[in-house]
Scaffold this motif. Structure first.
Motif, PDB file in Angstrom:
ATOM      1  N   ASP A 167      67.783  77.603  35.003  1.00  0.00           N
ATOM      2  CA  ASP A 167      67.766  77.169  33.600  1.00  0.00           C
ATOM      3  C   ASP A 167      66.543  77.617  32.797  1.00  0.00           C
ATOM      4  O   ASP A 167      66.700  78.004  31.640  1.00  0.00           O
ATOM      5  N   ALA A 214      68.692  84.613  30.002  1.00  0.00           N
ATOM      6  CA  ALA A 214      70.021  84.946  30.538  1.00  0.00           C
ATOM      7  C   ALA A 214      70.010  86.238  31.349  1.00  0.00           C
ATOM      8  O   ALA A 214      70.632  86.310  32.412  1.00  0.00           O
ATOM      9  N   GLN A 263      68.514  85.535  34.698  1.00  0.00           N
ATOM     10  CA  GLN A 263      69.444  84.744  35.506  1.00  0.00           C
ATOM     11  C   GLN A 263      70.495  85.655  36.134  1.00  0.00           C
ATOM     12  O   GLN A 263      70.782  85.537  37.326  1.00  0.00           O
ATOM     13  N   GLU A 264      71.040  86.554  35.333  1.00  0.00           N
ATOM     14  CA  GLU A 264      72.054  87.476  35.847  1.00  0.00           C
ATOM     15  C   GLU A 264      71.496  88.338  36.979  1.00  0.00           C
ATOM     16  O   GLU A 264      72.141  88.538  38.006  1.00  0.00           O
ATOM     17  N   ARG A 282      76.542  82.301  35.088  1.00  0.00           N
ATOM     18  CA  ARG A 282      75.215  82.890  34.843  1.00  0.00           C
ATOM     19  C   ARG A 282      75.221  84.402  35.008  1.00  0.00           C
ATOM     20  O   ARG A 282      74.182  85.027  35.138  1.00  0.00           O
TER      21      ARG A 282
END
Length: 101
Positions: A28, A32, A35-36, A70
């Motif tokens: 979190d 993004a 995260q990927e 995600r």
């Protein structure tokens, strides 16, 4: 970002165990794109957190769904030197059977 002896991060381990709360805690705070990258990062065997969650089946279904949200990609795994996990063959995690010296 630290890895253990098989090249797995805390995200790999949480995914393999199906711990969604830990995955959220680790992912979190990150952008993004990061995260990927993390959910698709291969270990030394070429296995990603997404694959490890998929391998656990029903026990990690929610973790798999979270990883897919995600940016997870489950169709790019390379266990068994390109052999597909989804071809009906059972795949054994190499980390479960360490090589004896």
């Amino acid at each position: 970002m630290a890895t253990e002896c098989n090249g797995r991060t805390a995200i790999h381990l949480a995914a393999r165990s199906g711990h969604c709360n830990i995955l959220r805690l680790l992912l979190d705070p990150r952008p993004a794109a990061e995260q990927e990258q993390l959910v698709n990062q291969p270990d030394f065997f070429g296995l990603t957190p997404v694959f490890l969650a998929l391998q656990r089946g029903e026990d990690a279904r929610d973790a798999f769904a979270l990883l897919m949200d995600r940016g997870g990609r489950y169709n790019q795994q390379t266990p068994g030197q390109g052999r597909s996990f989804l071809n009906g063959n059972e795949f054994k995690d190499p980390a479960d059977h360490p090589v004896k010296a």
